[in-house]
Design a protein around this motif. Structure first.
Motif, short mmCIF file in Angstrom:
data_model
loop_
_atom_site.label_atom_id
_atom_site.label_comp_id
_atom_site.label_asym_id
_atom_site.label_seq_id
_atom_site.Cartn_x
_atom_site.Cartn_y
_atom_site.Cartn_z
N UNK A 105 -4.09 4.30 -0.78
CA UNK A 105 -3.46 3.01 -1.02
C UNK A 105 -4.02 2.49 -2.32
N UNK A 106 -3.12 2.15 -3.25
CA UNK A 106 -3.55 1.65 -4.55
C UNK A 106 -3.02 0.24 -4.75
N UNK A 107 -3.86 -0.59 -5.34
CA UNK A 107 -3.45 -1.96 -5.63
C UNK A 107 -3.84 -2.27 -7.07
N UNK A 108 -2.83 -2.60 -7.88
CA UNK A 108 -3.06 -2.95 -9.28
C UNK A 108 -2.39 -4.29 -9.54
N UNK A 109 -2.50 -4.78 -10.76
CA UNK A 109 -1.84 -6.03 -11.12
C UNK A 109 -0.32 -5.90 -11.08
N UNK A 110 0.18 -4.72 -11.35
CA UNK A 110 1.63 -4.51 -11.43
C UNK A 110 2.27 -4.14 -10.09
N UNK A 111 1.53 -3.45 -9.23
CA UNK A 111 2.13 -2.97 -7.99
C UNK A 111 1.04 -2.58 -7.00
N UNK A 112 1.46 -2.48 -5.76
CA UNK A 112 0.55 -1.94 -4.75
C UNK A 112 1.37 -1.13 -3.77
N UNK A 113 0.74 -0.13 -3.20
CA UNK A 113 1.45 0.69 -2.24
C UNK A 113 0.73 1.98 -1.96
N UNK A 114 1.31 2.72 -1.03
CA UNK A 114 0.76 4.03 -0.66
C UNK A 114 1.22 5.06 -1.66
N UNK A 115 0.35 6.01 -1.92
CA UNK A 115 0.65 7.09 -2.86
C UNK A 115 0.23 8.40 -2.21
N UNK A 116 1.03 9.42 -2.41
CA UNK A 116 0.72 10.75 -1.90
C UNK A 116 0.31 11.64 -3.07
N UNK A 117 -0.92 12.08 -3.07
CA UNK A 117 -1.40 13.03 -4.08
C UNK A 117 -1.19 14.43 -3.52
N UNK A 118 -0.06 15.01 -3.88
CA UNK A 118 0.37 16.28 -3.30
C UNK A 118 0.09 17.42 -4.29
#
Length: 133
Positions: A105-118
């Motif tokens: 789960x990543x949270x930045x100033x521009x967006x946040x959400x789940x990410x899959x490092x595949x």
């Protein structure tokens, strides 16, 4: 004869073995950031026994795309990955595309959400929503 002996001793002993690559982890790896966020969301939903269902479906500009949705329980043939009480369900077909994937789960100033490092993807579209293997 001394020439031959000199030639034999100056030759290299042969190719050195290549370093052994570290094996990719099997299954789905749940990062601490993903576990913490999933716990928060499950508490908000008041469904602590539910889990996140990850799937791979046809579509998108690169051929395959991820799907994430809540699932109240696992299905019969699901692979279940659990960490600190958080569960992720993956159907057998999708699992083939997701082996070794890390959910973060990543949270930045521009967006946040789940990410899959595949580690299995060979190409992805510019928006990052679809991929190919």
């Amino acid at each position: 004869m001394s020439e031959q002996a000199t030639q034999q001793t100056t030759q290299s002993p042969g190719p050195t073995p290549a370093p052994v690559a570290k094996a990719a982890p099997k299954g789905i790896v749940l990062a601490d950031s993903a576990v913490a966020r999933l716990k928060e969301l499950l508490e908000q939903r008041q469904t602590p026994e539910a889990g996140l269902r990850l799937a791979v479906k046809g579509g998108g500009c690169s051929g395959l795309q991820y799907s994430m949705e809540w699932s109240e329980k696992s299905r019969e043939r699901d692979k279940i990955f659990e960490k600190d009480g958080v569960r992720v369900f993956v159907d057998p077909k999708s699992y083939l595309y997701l082996i070794g994937t890390e959910l973060v789960f990543e949270q930045t100033l521009m967006a946040s959400g789940f990410k899959l490092n595949n580690p299995n993807i060979k190409a992805a579209c510019g928006c990052g929503e679809s991929f190919s293997v």
